[in-house]
Design a protein around this motif. Structure first.
Motif: not given
Length: 479
Positions: A95-123
């Motif tokens: 809907s228009v409202e759903e698109f507008e809500a997304y465009l006003r506050n788009p989700p921030v994609p995870p950084t590479y740090f966040e994407q890999t953080d769970a694997e770091y302790p084992e490394f």
């Protein structure tokens, strides 16, 4: 099939979606107007679309949401159009409202740090298995050992160089000494700094073995691995493959103003208040922008059949481990930093705000810096000779009149102008004409340093110019 939908507003979007047998293409134009409605310009975009979940109703709703944002003038979403398309291609938004809500506050994609953080302790567990308590104890012991030797090393530095050696030198050596083999990989592979490089500067004297190395006959410690263009204020502390690292001394009786390096273009650049600051900033930059610094692709990667993404993740984790070690030592040495700062002539923040010059770091005296100084644009062509002679005459006059600043600044530039010459000019068997302007460089530098009371730097100039063909070699007889 194709359709277009006009969207009115202060900026009119003119979209069109064209469909072929194999693809969909969105073409969008935004007409820019001022507050009076007058046309001021236009921007256009074209992007391929995925077929999945695309309907005319969703596209119209998406465009209406964009138009609402354009009407409010709260967003400049068209600076980067990709995230607008992400909403259109996500079937969760309809809907228009759903698109507008997304465009006003788009989700921030995870950084590479966040994407890999769970694997770091084992490394870390695999590559640095020591418990953290043991690791911190090892770092503290390395620092304690280096500090125990600092007085004798600093005394030697005062005798051989006439300069004050700060405790940050001991901190830097202890940091290198404490690194595990895994923690060495990031500086070695990505910065060209290895244990053998550290052994090629004055920091090596924190080792009892290096402290005992005898000098070669007739040589001076101030010549150790010196480049012909090295400015006198930068006694070498350690090397990298393509750079030398040094403290920068504006006044020999005080703590240096910061640390610098000289890269392959031979300009002297500020890199931090301490070497640990530089390492921390370097690691932070790599971790923040891995796509710019870590490709994971190399000849070795291809030769061994490795996945570039696996290599990139490994390098990223190695930089994280190195950064952890830096943070540990910054915490361990925080009181020593305060002790060193009390002996500084100028703070690092103040010093780095002063004017630079073509060769890099500029001058600093009680009379001021080199703001507004002019330098010849060339030192090695016949056409440049009159300008250089005029500049030298002006520097001599000002030096006689009690202002050594221009003599110091120009002397540095003349001294460093040899960086543009072929290295054969500085080989022991060279029989051609001497490098130009070096007599003038020596005269201006020694005159300026002595006028400022910096006798140690004046003597270093004299030693250096007496051995100008001693290029990047050791002055020690290694066992």
């Amino acid at each position: 099939m194709g359709w277009s939908t006009d969207v009115s507003g202060s900026e009119a979007a003119q979209p069109c979606v064209e469909e072929s047998e194999t693809s969909l293409t969105l073409r969008l134009g935004v007409l820019e107007t001022d507050e009076a409605g007058n046309f001021t310009g236009a921007q256009t975009w074209e992007a391929p679309l995925k077929r999945e979940a695309l309907t005319e109703a969703r596209i119209v709703a998406w465009l209406e949401a964009i138009d609402r944002l354009l009407m409010t003038k709260e967003h400049e979403m068209f600076g980067s159009f990709d995230w607008c398309l992400e909403a259109l291609e996500d079937p969760r938004y309809n809907s228009v409202e759903e698109f507008e809500a997304y465009l006003r506050n788009p989700p921030v994609p995870p950084t590479y740090f966040e994407q890999t953080d769970a694997e770091y302790p084992e490394f870390v567990r695999q590559h640095r298995p020591e418990p953290r308590s043991v690791l911190l104890q090892q770092r503290a012991m390395a620092l304690e050992k280096a500090l125990a030797r600092h007085e004798v090393v600093a005394t030697r530095f005062a005798r051989t160089h006439g300069l004050y050696l700060p405790k940050q030198a001991a901190v830097t050596f202890a940091f290198f000494e404490s690194l595990s083999s895994a923690e060495w990989q990031a500086p070695r592979d990505l910065m060209g700094i290895t244990p053998s490089n550290v052994a090629m500067g004055f920091l090596s004297h924190y080792s009892e073995e290096a402290f005992a190395w005898p000098l070669k006959d007739g040589l001076d410690e101030r010549l150790h691995y010196l480049r012909p263009e090295t400015v006198p204020e930068t006694p070498l502390m350690f090397l990298a493959d393509f750079a030398s690292f040094a403290f920068f001394y504006d006044d020999p009786g005080f703590h240096p103003s910061g640390v610098v390096h000289c890269k392959m273009d031979h300009q002297t650049r500020w890199i931090g208040e301490t070497f640990l600051d530089f390492f921390r900033d370097w690691a932070d930059e790599v971790l923040k922008h891995p796509d710019l610094h870590l490709t994971g692709e190399s000849g070795v990667t291809a030769q061994l059949g490795l996945d570039p993404e696996d290599v990139r993740k490994r390098d990223y984790f190695l930089v994280r481990m190195f950064k952890d070690a830096v943070d540990d030592f910054l915490e361990l040495s925080k009181d020593l930093r305060l002790e060193d700062r009390a002996k500084m002539r100028r703070s690092y923040e103040e010093r780095t705000q002063l004017a630079g010059q073509p060769g890099g770091v500029g001058i600093a005296t009680d009379l001021g810096d080199g703001e507004g100084f002019e330098f010849p644009s060339d030192y090695h062509s016949d056409e440049a000779r009159p300008a250089v002679l005029e500049a030298v005459a002006r520097a001599r006059t000002q030096l006689r009149e009690g202002d050594p600043r221009y003599a110091l600044a120009l002397g540095r530039e003349l001294h460093g102008s040899v960086r543009f010459l072929e290295r054969e000019v500085f080989s022991p068997g060279y029989e051609g004409p001497p490098p130009p302007w070096q007599d003038e460089a020596k005269e201006l530098l020694t005159g300026a340093y002595r006028a400022l009371g910096w006798e140690a730097l004046a003597r270093k100039v004299e030693v250096h110019h007496a051995h100008r063909n001693f290029f990047m070699r050791s002055v020690f007889d290694f066992p």
